[in-house]
Design an enzyme around this catalytic site. Sequence first.
Site, PDB file in Angstrom:
ATOM      1  N   ASP A  43       0.881  -1.167   0.000  1.00 22.18           N
ATOM      2  CA  ASP A  43       0.000   0.000   0.000  1.00 22.18           C
ATOM      3  C   ASP A  43       0.921   1.221   0.000  1.00 22.18           C
ATOM      4  O   ASP A  43       2.130   1.112   0.267  1.00 22.18           O
ATOM      5  CB  ASP A  43      -0.945   0.003   1.211  1.00 22.18           C
ATOM      6  CG  ASP A  43      -2.164   0.915   0.987  1.00 22.18           C
ATOM      7  OD1 ASP A  43      -2.114   1.783   0.087  1.00 22.18           O
ATOM      8  OD2 ASP A  43      -3.164   0.768   1.710  1.00 22.18           O
TER       9      ASP A  43
HETATM   10  O1  LIG Z   1      -3.878   5.426  -4.060  1.00 26.90           O
HETATM   11  C1  LIG Z   1      -3.160   4.293  -3.896  1.00 26.90           C
HETATM   12  C2  LIG Z   1      -3.425   3.631  -2.565  1.00 26.90           C
HETATM   13  O2  LIG Z   1      -3.189   4.607  -1.572  1.00 26.90           O
HETATM   14  C3  LIG Z   1      -3.735   4.545  -0.299  1.00 26.90           C
HETATM   15  O3  LIG Z   1      -4.255   5.847  -0.029  1.00 26.90           O
HETATM   16  C4  LIG Z   1      -3.417   6.982  -0.145  1.00 26.90           C
HETATM   17  C5  LIG Z   1      -3.980   7.955  -1.161  1.00 26.90           C
HETATM   18  O4  LIG Z   1      -3.874   7.421  -2.448  1.00 26.90           O
HETATM   19  C6  LIG Z   1      -3.237   9.260  -1.149  1.00 26.90           C
HETATM   20  O5  LIG Z   1      -3.876  10.217  -1.985  1.00 26.90           O
HETATM   21  C7  LIG Z   1      -3.154   9.839   0.228  1.00 26.90           C
HETATM   22  O6  LIG Z   1      -2.230  10.867   0.221  1.00 26.90           O
HETATM   23  C8  LIG Z   1      -2.257  11.856   1.216  1.00 26.90           C
HETATM   24  C9  LIG Z   1      -1.324  11.518   2.369  1.00 26.90           C
HETATM   25  O7  LIG Z   1      -1.791  10.411   3.117  1.00 26.90           O
HETATM   26  C10 LIG Z   1      -1.199  12.721   3.293  1.00 26.90           C
HETATM   27  O8  LIG Z   1      -0.243  12.446   4.287  1.00 26.90           O
HETATM   28  C11 LIG Z   1      -0.772  13.913   2.482  1.00 26.90           C
HETATM   29  O9  LIG Z   1      -0.768  15.025   3.308  1.00 26.90           O
HETATM   30  O10 LIG Z   1      -1.713  14.165   1.453  1.00 26.90           O
HETATM   31  C12 LIG Z   1      -1.754  13.103   0.512  1.00 26.90           C
HETATM   32  C13 LIG Z   1      -2.636  13.500  -0.651  1.00 26.90           C
HETATM   33  O11 LIG Z   1      -3.937  13.663  -0.288  1.00 26.90           O
HETATM   34  O12 LIG Z   1      -2.633   8.864   1.116  1.00 26.90           O
HETATM   35  C14 LIG Z   1      -3.398   7.674   1.193  1.00 26.90           C
HETATM   36  C15 LIG Z   1      -2.774   6.785   2.225  1.00 26.90           C
HETATM   37  O13 LIG Z   1      -2.699   7.464   3.419  1.00 26.90           O
HETATM   38  C16 LIG Z   1      -4.865   3.570  -0.078  1.00 26.90           C
HETATM   39  O14 LIG Z   1      -4.818   3.011   1.207  1.00 26.90           O
HETATM   40  C17 LIG Z   1      -4.962   2.461  -1.101  1.00 26.90           C
HETATM   41  O15 LIG Z   1      -6.186   1.780  -0.979  1.00 26.90           O
HETATM   42  C18 LIG Z   1      -4.814   3.057  -2.458  1.00 26.90           C
HETATM   43  O16 LIG Z   1      -5.032   2.093  -3.469  1.00 26.90           O
END
Ligand SMILES: OC[C@H]1O[C@@H](O[C@H]2[C@H](O)[C@@H](O)[C@H](O[C@H]3[C@H](O)[C@@H](O)[C@H](O)O[C@@H]3CO)O[C@@H]2CO)[C@H](O)[C@@H](O)[C@@H]1O
Length: 729
Positions: free
Chosen positions: A256
Amino acid sequence: MYARLSASALLGLLSLANAQSAPSGPEAWDDAYDKANAALAKLSQQDKVNIVTGVGWEKGPCVGNTPRISSINYPQLCLQDGPLGIRFGTGTNAFTPAIQAGSTWDVELIRQRGAYLGAEAKGCGVHVILGPAPGPLGKHPNGGRNWEGFGADPYLQGVAASVTIEGLQSAGVQSTVKHFIANEQEQNRETMSSNVDDRSMHELYLWPFAEAVHSNVAAVMCSYNKVNGSWACENDKILNGYLKNELGFKGYVMSDWNAQHTTNGAANNGMDMTMPGSDYNGRTVLWGPQLTSAVNNNQVSKNRLDDMVRRILASWYLLGQDKGYPNINIKANVQSNHKENIRAVARDGIVLLKNDNGILPLQKPKKIALVGSAAVVNPKGINSCVDRGCNTGALGMGWGSGTTEYPYFVAPYDAIRARAQSDGTQISLQDSDSTNNVQSTVQGADVAIVFITADSGEGYIKVEGVNGDRPNLDPWHNGNDLVKAAAQASKNVIVVVHSVGPIVLETILAQPNVKAIVWAGLPSQENGNALVDVLYGLVSPSGKLPYTIGKSMSDYGIQLASGNDDFKEGLFIDYRHFDKAGIAPRYEFGFGLSYTNFTYSDITITSTAKAGAASGATVPGGRADLFETVATVTATITNSGGVEGAEVAQLYLTLPTSGVPETPTRQLRGFAKLKLAPGAKGTATFNLRRKDVSYWDTRTQNWVIPAGVFGVGVGASSRDLRLNGSFTA
Ligand SMILES: OC[C@H]1O[C@@H](O[C@H]2[C@H](O)[C@@H](O)[C@H](O[C@H]3[C@H](O)[C@@H](O)[C@H](O)O[C@@H]3CO)O[C@@H]2CO)[C@H](O)[C@@H](O)[C@@H]1O
């Protein structure tokens, strides 16, 4: 084993006629592995490291990307969310969420949903779709991401995930089943350990993944949490032990996003691809140059690196992606006629919970009052909230990475207004959740339809104070008070619920003027159209609950873990818990009313099941004989009412008690949806496989058919078993 059904089957088969056939059978991998071995021989070590390492967060056109390897014509690989559509697409559809698909219990409709999503992915040049998501399984009724999966039962999740994968892969797209494993809550998901006993792991959490592997899923995504003390993405027991050895998984394990913790631990314990390849700041990289050093220093063997690459290339060849695959264009216009499936899933997943005095279907009322902000489209715009991270206006899906942009959105008001115009019905609308004006909105209306919601999602977004998992099972936005206000002003209140999961309905049911409850779930872009189909009786409602609706949150007997989670409930989640604890649910798992009636008769049971352990070679999914039919049950279902309808006949199995460790009272082991004209009869056929009648014996580490009498119940829900019988092994 699920039974094939007639509802939607024809549509599904016709639409799939042009699709590639899905890779099937263990031999499907042999040819792919031959090709992968030939390609591997041409690769440098740098090529190999590139194939297993994402290019870094937001460094490519997709949410996950690996670089092109020209010597073997291997493309820049595009991995994209997700379970219900192409995330960030602009010419794509927002398919109906998986929880609604589970609620249809319609195998062919779910398969078609997968095939259409696969066609859109391929049209966008997406090689790997990040779905389906039967994990979380749904042990917490308030788990934030439950709506991304198909319901709180491993058998239902397993069937739905399997046919989704078969649909996706029939279109030539690699499917990724996720999140592996025991990632049941958002709170602390990146720090906690899910400590799961061996039997519950096999009979609950691993079950849908085994079915996915049996359907030749190309990839598995390891989850954020630890499992029994070690990170899921570097956990030898779950990745090598369960997945690759016991289940014979031939594809690859990807992390992930940022779930990898160490360079060597992940490599040596079964992870095959790191995603997205860096942290979100682009600073920390755990493979790439670090993996090269580890291989050069013999901390990770060359064989292990070859194994990772071979698995990734074999999956690419398995899906035939080496021949004429479209270029990556996430913005391609690929919608086609797929909205027909989206509407059908949204509609056939609607569960009618209550319908006093036959208030539904509506018969050309003179005036309808519509009450609640969820009646209308989000006034700020249908995609105004990033990753659908808000609950403003009508609800179509939860929030997080498992969402996509809506191409359009038909809200309840839009669709009801269109129908009302043709009926000459007057409409009064209150598009707020304030109780102040309800009296005047409802005055003079034949019926008042009140819209309430509950939302949840992934923990990186906070919505109205909710960090992913719901803190309670109450409707949002003052929903109970809104219904009460309407019920004080109208004698005919219909409550429409759009929700990610169970809501406690006790306050609403205490209002005598609430005559009907329509559980409309999560209908995505076809929200209003699907609702009108049911409200006006264009179809009879045919959805059944994919989870239990309890009378209180405490009735579920489970709470989110604040630190590590010891999974003390064992096998007893959702209806298994209610049965064991002797608690009457408000609406049980599998429940749903219709505008017609069905009668059940003539159960037949034939069995060749013999007590003993599974044996034989391992095929994808486990030992080969686990998938052989050992008993067949049939039942006659008659539409004894006045209108056409579809019934989901369900089979629950009770294992012998003697000599078997404590087992749930009954467990879903088959279902069949039959569409029947008034007066027509159909046969529901349930083929029970060896696995379906076995339990996991922790001592011998095998599936065992216990000796004794098996109880078979067939009926309309988990607590409405109309026919009973038995067989002996
Ligand atoms: O998308 C692929 C897999 O990712 C995991 O979720 C992530 C998601 O895609 C991502 O956009 C998000 O990013 C944020 C991040 O967590 C945060 O710290 C930062 O400040 O902003 C980012 C952008 O919004 O993170 C998610 C994980 O925390 C999923 O679990 C999985 O199912 C997806 O397939």
